[in-house]
Design a protein around this motif. Structure first.
Motif, PDB file in Angstrom:
ATOM      1  N   ALA A  10      -6.330   3.768 -13.412  1.00 13.99           N
ATOM      2  CA  ALA A  10      -5.578   3.004 -12.420  1.00 13.99           C
ATOM      3  C   ALA A  10      -5.683   1.504 -12.656  1.00 13.99           C
ATOM      4  O   ALA A  10      -6.418   1.042 -13.527  1.00 13.99           O
ATOM      5  CB  ALA A  10      -6.107   3.354 -11.030  1.00 13.99           C
ATOM      6  N   GLY A  11      -4.941   0.765 -11.824  1.00 14.75           N
ATOM      7  CA  GLY A  11      -4.950  -0.686 -11.906  1.00 14.75           C
ATOM      8  C   GLY A  11      -6.093  -1.279 -11.099  1.00 14.75           C
ATOM      9  O   GLY A  11      -6.613  -0.650 -10.174  1.00 14.75           O
ATOM     10  N   SER A  12      -6.480  -2.505 -11.481  1.00 12.41           N
ATOM     11  CA  SER A  12      -7.552  -3.200 -10.771  1.00 12.41           C
ATOM     12  C   SER A  12      -6.982  -4.077  -9.660  1.00 12.41           C
ATOM     13  O   SER A  12      -6.033  -4.839  -9.885  1.00 12.41           O
ATOM     14  CB  SER A  12      -8.325  -4.075 -11.768  1.00 12.41           C
ATOM     15  N   ALA A  18      -7.370  -1.698  -2.811  1.00  8.64           N
ATOM     16  CA  ALA A  18      -6.484  -0.689  -3.414  1.00  8.64           C
ATOM     17  C   ALA A  18      -6.937  -0.445  -4.854  1.00  8.64           C
ATOM     18  O   ALA A  18      -8.008  -0.886  -5.271  1.00  8.64           O
ATOM     19  CB  ALA A  18      -5.034  -1.168  -3.366  1.00  8.64           C
ATOM     20  N   GLY A  19      -6.089   0.273  -5.597  1.00  3.50           N
ATOM     21  CA  GLY A  19      -6.348   0.477  -7.017  1.00  3.50           C
ATOM     22  C   GLY A  19      -7.681   1.158  -7.289  1.00  3.50           C
ATOM     23  O   GLY A  19      -8.211   1.883  -6.453  1.00  3.50           O
ATOM     24  N   LEU A  20      -8.202   0.894  -8.479  1.00  2.00           N
ATOM     25  CA  LEU A  20      -9.400   1.623  -8.912  1.00  2.00           C
ATOM     26  C   LEU A  20     -10.607   1.300  -8.045  1.00  2.00           C
ATOM     27  O   LEU A  20     -11.511   2.145  -7.894  1.00  2.00           O
ATOM     28  CB  LEU A  20      -9.691   1.336 -10.391  1.00  2.00           C
ATOM     29  N   VAL A  43      -3.579  -9.742 -10.123  1.00  2.00           N
ATOM     30  CA  VAL A  43      -4.173 -10.871  -9.424  1.00  2.00           C
ATOM     31  C   VAL A  43      -3.620 -10.782  -8.009  1.00  2.00           C
ATOM     32  O   VAL A  43      -2.400 -10.904  -7.812  1.00  2.00           O
ATOM     33  CB  VAL A  43      -3.778 -12.213 -10.082  1.00  2.00           C
ATOM     34  N   GLN A  44      -4.463 -10.481  -7.048  1.00  2.00           N
ATOM     35  CA  GLN A  44      -3.971 -10.302  -5.674  1.00  2.00           C
ATOM     36  C   GLN A  44      -5.098 -10.467  -4.672  1.00  2.00           C
ATOM     37  O   GLN A  44      -6.277 -10.433  -5.007  1.00  2.00           O
ATOM     38  CB  GLN A  44      -3.326  -8.926  -5.500  1.00  2.00           C
ATOM     39  N   ASN A  45      -4.704 -10.665  -3.426  1.00  2.00           N
ATOM     40  CA  ASN A  45      -5.643 -10.594  -2.305  1.00  2.00           C
ATOM     41  C   ASN A  45      -4.889  -9.898  -1.164  1.00  2.00           C
ATOM     42  O   ASN A  45      -3.844  -9.278  -1.410  1.00  2.00           O
ATOM     43  CB  ASN A  45      -6.167 -11.987  -1.928  1.00  2.00           C
ATOM     44  N   VAL A 108       5.422   0.539  -6.727  1.00  2.00           N
ATOM     45  CA  VAL A 108       5.384  -0.864  -6.266  1.00  2.00           C
ATOM     46  C   VAL A 108       4.225  -1.042  -5.282  1.00  2.00           C
ATOM     47  O   VAL A 108       3.829  -0.102  -4.606  1.00  2.00           O
ATOM     48  CB  VAL A 108       6.692  -1.284  -5.545  1.00  2.00           C
ATOM     49  N   ALA A 109       3.697  -2.269  -5.238  1.00  2.00           N
ATOM     50  CA  ALA A 109       2.696  -2.596  -4.222  1.00  2.00           C
ATOM     51  C   ALA A 109       3.414  -2.806  -2.894  1.00  2.00           C
ATOM     52  O   ALA A 109       4.646  -2.940  -2.864  1.00  2.00           O
ATOM     53  CB  ALA A 109       1.941  -3.848  -4.625  1.00  2.00           C
ATOM     54  N   LYS A 110       2.682  -2.833  -1.801  1.00  2.00           N
ATOM     55  CA  LYS A 110       3.315  -3.025  -0.482  1.00  2.00           C
ATOM     56  C   LYS A 110       4.090  -4.334  -0.439  1.00  2.00           C
ATOM     57  O   LYS A 110       5.056  -4.468   0.297  1.00  2.00           O
ATOM     58  CB  LYS A 110       2.266  -2.985   0.625  1.00  2.00           C
ATOM     59  N   SER A 111       3.668  -5.313  -1.251  1.00  2.00           N
ATOM     60  CA  SER A 111       4.352  -6.602  -1.320  1.00  2.00           C
ATOM     61  C   SER A 111       5.697  -6.502  -2.052  1.00  2.00           C
ATOM     62  O   SER A 111       6.476  -7.457  -2.055  1.00  2.00           O
ATOM     63  CB  SER A 111       3.461  -7.586  -2.064  1.00  2.00           C
ATOM     64  N   ARG A 114       6.249  -4.739  -8.720  1.00  2.16           N
ATOM     65  CA  ARG A 114       6.236  -3.494  -9.494  1.00  2.16           C
ATOM     66  C   ARG A 114       4.892  -3.281 -10.181  1.00  2.16           C
ATOM     67  O   ARG A 114       4.374  -4.183 -10.839  1.00  2.16           O
ATOM     68  CB  ARG A 114       7.332  -3.514 -10.565  1.00  2.16           C
ATOM     69  N   LEU A 115       4.350  -2.077 -10.044  1.00  2.00           N
ATOM     70  CA  LEU A 115       3.109  -1.715 -10.734  1.00  2.00           C
ATOM     71  C   LEU A 115       3.391  -0.729 -11.858  1.00  2.00           C
ATOM     72  O   LEU A 115       2.500  -0.361 -12.612  1.00  2.00           O
ATOM     73  CB  LEU A 115       2.110  -1.121  -9.735  1.00  2.00           C
ATOM     74  N   LEU A 116       4.655  -0.304 -11.964  1.00  2.00           N
ATOM     75  CA  LEU A 116       5.129   0.532 -13.078  1.00  2.00           C
ATOM     76  C   LEU A 116       6.561   0.075 -13.353  1.00  2.00           C
ATOM     77  O   LEU A 116       7.363  -0.011 -12.420  1.00  2.00           O
ATOM     78  CB  LEU A 116       5.127   2.013 -12.684  1.00  2.00           C
ATOM     79  N   THR A 206      -3.672  -1.514   6.157  1.00  2.00           N
ATOM     80  CA  THR A 206      -3.279  -0.272   5.477  1.00  2.00           C
ATOM     81  C   THR A 206      -3.228  -0.451   3.965  1.00  2.00           C
ATOM     82  O   THR A 206      -2.664   0.374   3.260  1.00  2.00           O
ATOM     83  CB  THR A 206      -1.886   0.179   5.966  1.00  2.00           C
ATOM     84  N   HIS A 207      -3.821  -1.533   3.471  1.00  2.00           N
ATOM     85  CA  HIS A 207      -3.815  -1.789   2.029  1.00  2.00           C
ATOM     86  C   HIS A 207      -4.620  -0.702   1.319  1.00  2.00           C
ATOM     87  O   HIS A 207      -5.767  -0.441   1.676  1.00  2.00           O
ATOM     88  CB  HIS A 207      -4.443  -3.175   1.786  1.00  2.00           C
ATOM     89  N   GLY A 208      -3.971  -0.027   0.362  1.00  2.00           N
ATOM     90  CA  GLY A 208      -4.690   0.999  -0.392  1.00  2.00           C
ATOM     91  C   GLY A 208      -4.743   2.361   0.262  1.00  2.00           C
ATOM     92  O   GLY A 208      -5.536   3.208  -0.144  1.00  2.00           O
ATOM     93  N   THR A 209      -3.882   2.603   1.249  1.00  2.00           N
ATOM     94  CA  THR A 209      -3.897   3.906   1.935  1.00  2.00           C
ATOM     95  C   THR A 209      -3.587   5.052   0.974  1.00  2.00           C
ATOM     96  O   THR A 209      -4.261   6.093   0.982  1.00  2.00           O
ATOM     97  CB  THR A 209      -2.851   3.916   3.075  1.00  2.00           C
ATOM     98  N   GLY A 210      -2.556   4.852   0.153  1.00  2.00           N
ATOM     99  CA  GLY A 210      -2.142   5.901  -0.791  1.00  2.00           C
ATOM    100  C   GLY A 210      -3.229   6.165  -1.823  1.00  2.00           C
ATOM    101  O   GLY A 210      -3.549   7.321  -2.138  1.00  2.00           O
ATOM    102  N   CYS A 211      -3.801   5.079  -2.352  1.00  2.00           N
ATOM    103  CA  CYS A 211      -4.874   5.209  -3.357  1.00  2.00           C
ATOM    104  C   CYS A 211      -6.037   5.998  -2.760  1.00  2.00           C
ATOM    105  O   CYS A 211      -6.588   6.897  -3.394  1.00  2.00           O
ATOM    106  CB  CYS A 211      -5.406   3.836  -3.769  1.00  2.00           C
ATOM    107  N   THR A 212      -6.399   5.635  -1.531  1.00  2.00           N
ATOM    108  CA  THR A 212      -7.569   6.230  -0.890  1.00  2.00           C
ATOM    109  C   THR A 212      -7.353   7.719  -0.644  1.00  2.00           C
ATOM    110  O   THR A 212      -8.248   8.539  -0.878  1.00  2.00           O
ATOM    111  CB  THR A 212      -7.857   5.477   0.426  1.00  2.00           C
TER     112      THR A 212
HETATM  113  N1  PLP Z   1      -2.825   0.182  -7.449  1.00  2.00           N
HETATM  114  C1  PLP Z   1      -2.980  -1.153  -7.453  1.00  2.00           C
HETATM  115  C2  PLP Z   1      -3.684  -1.825  -8.579  1.00  2.00           C
HETATM  116  C3  PLP Z   1      -2.457  -1.889  -6.398  1.00  2.00           C
HETATM  117  O1  PLP Z   1      -2.614  -3.215  -6.415  1.00  2.00           O
HETATM  118  C4  PLP Z   1      -1.775  -1.235  -5.332  1.00  2.00           C
HETATM  119  C5  PLP Z   1      -1.233  -1.998  -4.209  1.00  2.00           C
HETATM  120  O2  PLP Z   1      -1.343  -3.176  -4.113  1.00  2.00           O
HETATM  121  C6  PLP Z   1      -1.646   0.145  -5.370  1.00  2.00           C
HETATM  122  C7  PLP Z   1      -2.188   0.805  -6.442  1.00  2.00           C
HETATM  123  C8  PLP Z   1      -0.969   0.931  -4.285  1.00  2.00           C
HETATM  124  O3  PLP Z   1      -1.505   0.677  -3.061  1.00  2.00           O
HETATM  125  P1  PLP Z   1      -1.210   1.612  -1.801  1.00  2.00           P
HETATM  126  O4  PLP Z   1      -2.248   2.673  -1.807  1.00  2.00           O
HETATM  127  O5  PLP Z   1      -1.364   0.658  -0.662  1.00  2.00           O
HETATM  128  O6  PLP Z   1       0.155   2.156  -1.953  1.00  2.00           O
END
Ligand code: PLP
Length: 259
Positions: A10-12, A18-20, A43-45, A108-111, A114-116, A206-212
């Motif tokens: 996964a992404g950092s 979120a992510g890894l 690069v995010q917060n 895509v991120a919630k923002s 695109r993450l893919l 709710t940041h990272g809900t899907g990842c979690t």
């Molecule tokens: N993976 C990375 C690296 C992210 O930055 C994000 C969202 O910012 C996601 C996955 C997906 O996040 P979410 O679980 O909120 O959809």
């Protein structure tokens, strides 16, 4: 059985929600040893994503080869994969590993960043979907994958079946983006549909809900829990994690990963 190990590819997210980072925290919460192969640096917060930089595919492959060789894992999940070259280069290794595989088709991120890449969508479908034990799209991702609207629960049920025809053994279509006070997720297990309904929890954290959610399912699969029970337990955990979010950050904050 030896100590269960789960791997996220996964992404950092340097802000840790979120992510890894979310995946590793979730693995830990479920008593599973966590490993991570990095695909994309962001690069995010909590206020938003500023940069998305996919790694060179060879570097991703070498990380994956190393950890699959030693110590190996009992289950794997994929999150943000960056581009088609990364998707194509990890697919043969995942096929060879032949482990329970949760594919979270993060687009895509919630923002909205695109993450893919758009071009990688076809690679994801062709190369990873047939290997997936479970595919976990949210509604916008399911719409992009199927190219059709999903406006209500009836259409979500149909969409889960259609996504199942693209190759994964099972599909969990997350209904949180549908209007209404309840959120219903639809699980197509390859034979029948199961509905999981929970009260929506109003929250800006709710940041990272899907990842979690996908990480919790992966951790439970690594422990040998069956798919239906893994989904039910992971959903209950995510509801608690949203309801008790620690209120970190000025924007869309992280969940409570120790809920
Ligand atoms: N993976 C990375 C690296 C992210 O930055 C994000 C969202 O910012 C996601 C996955 C997906 O996040 P979410 O679980 O909120 O959809």
């Amino acid at each position: 059985m030896s100590f269960p190990i789960a791997l996220t590819i996964a992404g950092s997210d340097p802000s840790g929600g979120a992510g890894l980072q979310a995946d590793l925290k979730t693995f830990q919460r479920f008593g599973v040893y966590g490993m991570s192969v990095v695909t994309v640096l962001t690069v995010q917060n909590t206020l938003g994503v500023r940069e998305v930089v996919p790694l060179e595919p060879g570097l991703v492959v070498r990380q994956l080869e190393a950890v699959l060789q030693d110590p190996g894992a009992q289950a794997i999940k994929t999150g943000a994969l960056g581009d088609a070259a990364i998707v194509q280069s990890i697919a043969p290794l995942l096929a060879q590993a032949n482990l329970p595989l949760v594919v979270d088709p993060v687009l895509v991120a919630k923002s909205g960043d695109r993450l893919l890449t758009e071009q990688a969508l076809e690679a994801l479908k062709a190369e990873l979907f047939p290997l997936a034990t479970l595919l976990t799209p949210n509604l916008p991702e399911a719409r992009a994958l199927l190219g059709q609207p999903i406006r209500d629960l009836a259409e979500a049920r149909e969409a889960a079946r259609l996504l199942g025809r693209l190759g994964p053994k099972a599909v969990l279509l997350k209904g949180g983006h549908l209007a209404g006070e309840e959120s219903t997720d639809v699980l197509w297990d390859g034979h029948e549909l199961h509905l999981f309904t929970a009260q929506k929890i109003p929250s800006s954290h709710t940041h990272g809900t899907g990842c979690t959610l996908s990480a919790a399912i992966t951790a439970l699969l690594a422990k040998g829990v069956g798919l239906l029970e893994a989904v039910a337990r992971a959903k209950r955990f995510v509801s608690r994690a949203i309801a008790t979010a620690p209120g970190i950050g000025q924007g869309i904050g992280p969940l409570n990963h120790w809920a």
